[in-house]
Scaffold this motif. Structure first.
Motif, PDB file in Angstrom:
ATOM      1  N   ALA A  98      44.871 -50.820 -17.189  1.00  0.00           N
ATOM      2  CA  ALA A  98      44.062 -49.927 -16.481  1.00  0.00           C
ATOM      3  C   ALA A  98      42.632 -50.378 -16.346  1.00  0.00           C
ATOM      4  N   LEU A 109      40.854 -53.888 -25.160  1.00  0.00           N
ATOM      5  CA  LEU A 109      39.917 -53.617 -24.235  1.00  0.00           C
ATOM      6  C   LEU A 109      39.152 -54.948 -23.938  1.00  0.00           C
ATOM      7  N   ARG A 153      37.254 -42.535 -12.597  1.00  0.00           N
ATOM      8  CA  ARG A 153      37.625 -42.609 -14.044  1.00  0.00           C
ATOM      9  C   ARG A 153      38.872 -42.181 -14.475  1.00  0.00           C
ATOM     10  N   SER A 154      40.009 -42.368 -13.565  1.00  0.00           N
ATOM     11  CA  SER A 154      41.466 -42.100 -13.730  1.00  0.00           C
ATOM     12  C   SER A 154      42.217 -43.098 -12.887  1.00  0.00           C
ATOM     13  N   PHE A 163      40.051 -44.171 -24.105  1.00  0.00           N
ATOM     14  CA  PHE A 163      41.127 -43.836 -23.169  1.00  0.00           C
ATOM     15  C   PHE A 163      42.032 -42.632 -23.409  1.00  0.00           C
ATOM     16  N   HIS A 164      42.191 -41.704 -22.504  1.00  0.00           N
ATOM     17  CA  HIS A 164      43.210 -40.933 -22.785  1.00  0.00           C
ATOM     18  C   HIS A 164      44.491 -40.831 -21.821  1.00  0.00           C
ATOM     19  N   LEU A 165      45.777 -41.223 -22.510  1.00  0.00           N
ATOM     20  CA  LEU A 165      46.900 -41.480 -21.816  1.00  0.00           C
ATOM     21  C   LEU A 165      47.912 -40.277 -21.902  1.00  0.00           C
ATOM     22  N   GLY A 210      41.828 -51.765 -19.837  1.00  0.00           N
ATOM     23  CA  GLY A 210      42.522 -51.214 -20.791  1.00  0.00           C
ATOM     24  C   GLY A 210      43.773 -51.753 -20.997  1.00  0.00           C
ATOM     25  N   VAL A 266      45.964 -42.907 -16.936  1.00  0.00           N
ATOM     26  CA  VAL A 266      45.046 -43.371 -17.973  1.00  0.00           C
ATOM     27  C   VAL A 266      43.519 -42.955 -17.344  1.00  0.00           C
ATOM     28  N   ASN A 274      44.938 -40.892 -27.366  1.00  0.00           N
ATOM     29  CA  ASN A 274      43.557 -41.261 -27.282  1.00  0.00           C
ATOM     30  C   ASN A 274      43.163 -42.467 -28.004  1.00  0.00           C
ATOM     31  N   LEU A 296      39.715 -42.826 -18.379  1.00  0.00           N
ATOM     32  CA  LEU A 296      38.470 -43.227 -19.061  1.00  0.00           C
ATOM     33  C   LEU A 296      37.409 -42.082 -19.516  1.00  0.00           C
TER      34      LEU A 296
END
Length: 305
Positions: A298, A243, A191-192, A219-221, A287, A200, A270, A202
């Motif tokens: 990503a 996406l 998840r990363s 998504f967290h950047l 993403g 990135v 986010n 997820l």
């Protein structure tokens, strides 16, 4: 001059035309290009958008590709892919895509959607390769672009376009590249992913995702150098992110394809996308983001029950 092999994608607003094959008179590497197609309506009037074939509209989501009519007229079209008869891996390949009506007459007028007349998503059928291209239209009305296929094997090209005065649609086109395919990779649910100086992550509300149910994919950047949230994303094709989702199958079709755009950005670093997965199975998601003028993509796997 290289012989050209033509793959035809029939786009119909009401039904999917069964696949068939169009072999050339002589053996070629792409004689098994499959004939497939289906309309994918795009609700441009709904504002910010995401789109797919089996998506119900969510009040906070963006517009979508969907089999549901959105009040626009729908006309059958066919997309023809032209490629050289011999495609070599790791070499530039000229791709030609012509849109025609069912009588074989060329369609030449297209609306610009997210800054382009056509978006072309190219994936290997094992989903290890992904490319988001933007063909340009020549004087004859044909769309042209170059692509480099990294290895041998089968590839699916999702052409996303909107004829003027008609509904937006997606056509899946097929081609084959000679040579050895990429070594198979084990599917992981990491998840990363770190791409250059951007990490990135997820974020899903649950890993127990059910088919047909709306879900928020986020998504967290984070900047890996400062270890702070990314606040300098730049627009990419009119959005802060894209996406793209393709369902794992032996030969992906239009119904396996989803393209979503983010909901209004509420928090720095986010981005949230509202979508749903139509069927159980494994899905590869990408993403796409623009940071400092460089597009990063990503990739993650999602399993749907």
């Amino acid at each position: 001059m290289n012989r050209l092999v033509i793959a035809v994608a029939i786009a119909s607003s009401l039904l999917v035309i069964p696949g068939c094959y169009t072999p050339t008179s002589e053996a070629s590497l792409n004689e098994s290009s499959e004939v497939k197609g289906m309309d994918s309506n795009h609700a441009e009037g709904m504002g910010d958008g995401h789109h797919q074939h089996h998506q119900q509209h969510h009040p906070d989501s963006h517009s979508e590709h969907s089999g549901e009519g959105q009040g626009e007229p729908q006309k059958a079209t066919q997309a023809k892919l032209q490629v050289p008869s011999a495609i070599a891996a790791n070499q530039p390949v000229a791709l030609g895509i012509e849109i025609q009506d069912t009588a074989g007459n060329p369609v030449s007028e297209f609306d610009i959607v997210h800054e382009k007349k056509m978006h072309l998503i190219v994936v290997s059928d094992d989903l290890q390769f992904f490319s988001h291209l933007h063909p340009t239209q020549n004087e004859a009305g044909q769309f042209q672009v170059e692509n480099i296929f990294p290895s041998g094997g089968n590839y699916t090209l999702f052409a996303d376009y909107k004829p003027t005065g008609d509904a937006q649609r997606v056509s899946a086109l097929k081609t084959t590249v000679a040579g050895n395919p990429s070594p198979p990779k084990e599917m992981t649910l990491t998840r990363s992913q770190t791409l250059e100086n951007t990490k990135v992550g997820l974020m899903l509300p649950t890993e127990a995702i059910s088919a047909g149910e709306p879900i928020t994919v986020a998504f967290h950047l984070e900047d890996t150098q400062t270890q702070t949230m990314v606040t300098d994303l730049q627009p990419y094709l009119g959005e802060l992110g894209h996406l793209v989702v393709v369902k794992q199958s032996d030969s992906p079709t239009e119904s396996d394809y989803i393209h979503a755009h983010p909901m209004p950005n509420r928090f720095p670093g986010n981005l949230e996308f509202m979508t749903q997965f139509p069927e159980p199975g494994n899905y590869k998601i990408w993403g796409e983001f623009n940071r400092n003028g460089k597009i990063i993509a990503a990739e993650f796997w999602i399993t749907v029950q």
